[in-house]
Design a protein around this motif. Structure first.
Motif, PDB file in Angstrom:
ATOM      1  N   ALA A  65     -41.400 -11.324  -9.117  1.00 46.36           N
ATOM      2  CA  ALA A  65     -40.072 -11.075  -8.559  1.00 46.36           C
ATOM      3  C   ALA A  65     -39.421  -9.902  -9.285  1.00 46.36           C
ATOM      4  CB  ALA A  65     -39.213 -12.330  -8.702  1.00 46.36           C
ATOM      5  N   PRO A  66     -38.405  -9.291  -8.664  1.00 41.88           N
ATOM      6  CA  PRO A  66     -37.702  -8.190  -9.334  1.00 41.88           C
ATOM      7  C   PRO A  66     -36.800  -8.711 -10.459  1.00 41.88           C
ATOM      8  CG  PRO A  66     -36.640  -8.674  -7.245  1.00 41.88           C
ATOM      9  CD  PRO A  66     -37.865  -9.558  -7.317  1.00 41.88           C
ATOM     10  N   ALA A  67     -36.403  -7.804 -11.352  1.00 44.66           N
ATOM     11  CA  ALA A  67     -35.491  -8.170 -12.441  1.00 44.66           C
ATOM     12  C   ALA A  67     -34.135  -8.597 -11.903  1.00 44.66           C
ATOM     13  CB  ALA A  67     -35.332  -6.991 -13.392  1.00 44.66           C
ATOM     14  N   GLN A  71     -31.533 -13.216  -4.940  1.00 46.86           N
ATOM     15  CA  GLN A  71     -31.297 -14.562  -5.476  1.00 46.86           C
ATOM     16  C   GLN A  71     -30.578 -14.549  -6.818  1.00 46.86           C
ATOM     17  OE1 GLN A  71     -35.555 -16.017  -4.861  1.00 46.86           O
ATOM     18  NE2 GLN A  71     -34.339 -17.783  -4.208  1.00 46.86           N
ATOM     19  N   GLY A  72     -30.431 -13.347  -7.380  1.00 47.27           N
ATOM     20  CA  GLY A  72     -29.779 -13.240  -8.680  1.00 47.27           C
ATOM     21  C   GLY A  72     -30.687 -12.533  -9.664  1.00 47.27           C
ATOM     22  N   ARG A  73     -30.317 -12.613 -10.919  1.00 46.58           N
ATOM     23  CA  ARG A  73     -31.109 -11.956 -11.959  1.00 46.58           C
ATOM     24  C   ARG A  73     -32.258 -12.834 -12.412  1.00 46.58           C
ATOM     25  NH1 ARG A  73     -28.178  -7.604 -13.396  1.00 46.58           N
ATOM     26  NH2 ARG A  73     -26.026  -7.726 -12.638  1.00 46.58           N
ATOM     27  N   ALA A  74     -33.239 -12.221 -13.034  1.00 50.91           N
ATOM     28  CA  ALA A  74     -34.360 -12.972 -13.605  1.00 50.91           C
ATOM     29  C   ALA A  74     -33.828 -14.056 -14.533  1.00 50.91           C
ATOM     30  CB  ALA A  74     -35.281 -12.026 -14.365  1.00 50.91           C
ATOM     31  N   PRO A  75     -34.492 -15.231 -14.567  1.00 52.17           N
ATOM     32  CA  PRO A  75     -33.980 -16.399 -15.302  1.00 52.17           C
ATOM     33  C   PRO A  75     -34.242 -16.340 -16.802  1.00 52.17           C
ATOM     34  CG  PRO A  75     -36.027 -16.950 -14.223  1.00 52.17           C
ATOM     35  CD  PRO A  75     -35.705 -15.547 -13.797  1.00 52.17           C
ATOM     36  N   TYR A 124     -31.893  -6.719 -16.653  1.00 50.35           N
ATOM     37  CA  TYR A 124     -32.176  -7.836 -17.571  1.00 50.35           C
ATOM     38  C   TYR A 124     -30.938  -8.122 -18.423  1.00 50.35           C
ATOM     39  CZ  TYR A 124     -37.069  -7.539 -16.324  1.00 50.35           C
ATOM     40  OH  TYR A 124     -38.241  -7.551 -15.616  1.00 50.35           O
ATOM     41  N   ARG A 125     -30.657  -9.420 -18.560  1.00 51.46           N
ATOM     42  CA  ARG A 125     -29.466  -9.854 -19.295  1.00 51.46           C
ATOM     43  C   ARG A 125     -29.708  -9.935 -20.795  1.00 51.46           C
ATOM     44  NH1 ARG A 125     -28.041 -14.341 -15.080  1.00 51.46           N
ATOM     45  NH2 ARG A 125     -29.855 -15.306 -15.998  1.00 51.46           N
TER      46      ARG A 125
ATOM     47  N   PRO B  63     -25.513 -15.748 -11.101  1.00 52.80           N
ATOM     48  CA  PRO B  63     -26.642 -16.065 -10.216  1.00 52.80           C
ATOM     49  C   PRO B  63     -27.991 -15.689 -10.835  1.00 52.80           C
ATOM     50  CG  PRO B  63     -24.872 -15.047  -8.969  1.00 52.80           C
ATOM     51  CD  PRO B  63     -24.482 -14.958 -10.424  1.00 52.80           C
ATOM     52  N   THR B  64     -28.943 -16.600 -10.715  1.00 45.77           N
ATOM     53  CA  THR B  64     -30.209 -16.498 -11.426  1.00 45.77           C
ATOM     54  C   THR B  64     -31.337 -16.921 -10.497  1.00 45.77           C
ATOM     55  OG1 THR B  64     -29.099 -16.975 -13.516  1.00 45.77           O
ATOM     56  CG2 THR B  64     -31.453 -17.414 -13.428  1.00 45.77           C
ATOM     57  N   ARG B  73     -43.523 -14.722  -9.418  1.00 48.56           N
ATOM     58  CA  ARG B  73     -43.014 -15.290 -10.671  1.00 48.56           C
ATOM     59  C   ARG B  73     -41.987 -14.360 -11.312  1.00 48.56           C
ATOM     60  NH1 ARG B  73     -46.257 -19.544 -11.715  1.00 48.56           N
ATOM     61  NH2 ARG B  73     -48.148 -19.515 -10.450  1.00 48.56           N
TER      62      ARG B  73
END
Lengths: 154, 154
Positions: A65-67, A71-75, A124-125, B63-64, B73
């Motif tokens: 998935a993208p950064a 759907q939001g930012r990477a978890p 990225y957070r 949002p994540t 992934r």
């Protein structure tokens, strides 16, 4: 399996854009830089951050998935601890000056500290935190005391 | 901003499922465990891995995306280096035994080493690698020599 991470690899859209932010902007020193492919930066004892071409990551590791997307930012959040609340605000300002985006300004948290978030150029957070309960000892061991409630941020 | 990560936080659907995998399965020792909320595990000098309730992450950080979804992934790999090729295969087998899923079996890589991937119960990727070019020195400093081509994996 030993309890150790050697490399935190993040897929990035443009390795040179990441270099501009982390090296030119924040002043970090590369461990290895292969232009257009990968940038490694030491971020802990025995630990490097690897900013790797996302297309190369997909080719080796599979669909990714993208950064930052619909759907939001990477978890994931990379947490960076500082000495006091004023330093949280100063680091957020410095990250913005270097080309990052402040997502959540510094604020008191339920877990007993003070923190804020910025995003790097890929999205990225990073959380910049003052957490009196998290202590890095001289040998590198980390202890985390429950100061009020605890969250996943340190 | 100092060049350091204190916490690698990953959002997880079920903290107790993560505990079963990392602590019961792999035998890792928690730094702090708040059931249903967060599990911290030391993974480097001054560095902990934080497995944090994904819903709490969203509430604080915004949002994540999921760890694994339609687009693939999460764009992160945690890299773990071992001494030789046989140990890559042994760790992949141990991770599968503990409840992980092997994604990419051990294979020789263009960058000069040998590696394979597994996913933890949330779907986060780990790469188990033998990379003769990556050296962790006694003081924790990491050097990475270009052994053939280099990728983002260590």
């Amino acid at each position: 399996m030993r309890q150790h991470v050697n490399v935190i690899t993040l897929g990035v859209a443009d390795v040179e854009r990441a270099y501009t932010f982390y090296v030119d902007g924040l002043g970090w020193v590369p461990t290895l830089h292969v232009p257009g492919e990968v940038l490694f930066l030491q971020v802990g004892g025995g630990v490097v951050l690897g900013l790797w071409s996302a297309s190369a990551m997909v080719a080796e590791a599979g669909p990714t998935a993208p950064a930052s997307g619909e759907q939001g930012r990477a978890p994931i959040t990379l947490g960076h601890n500082v000495a006091d609340e004023a330093e949280v605000d100063a680091v957020l300002a410095a990250a913005a000056q270097a080309g990052g985006s402040v997502l959540v300004p510094g604020a008191r948290r339920d877990w007993g500290g003070y923190s804020g978030y910025f995003a790097d150029p890929d999205g990225y957070r990073w959380e910049i935190a003052h957490n009196p309960g998290l202590v890095v000892h001289p040998d590198g061991r980390v202890t985390i005391g429950a100061v009020g409630e605890t969250d996943g941020t340190g």
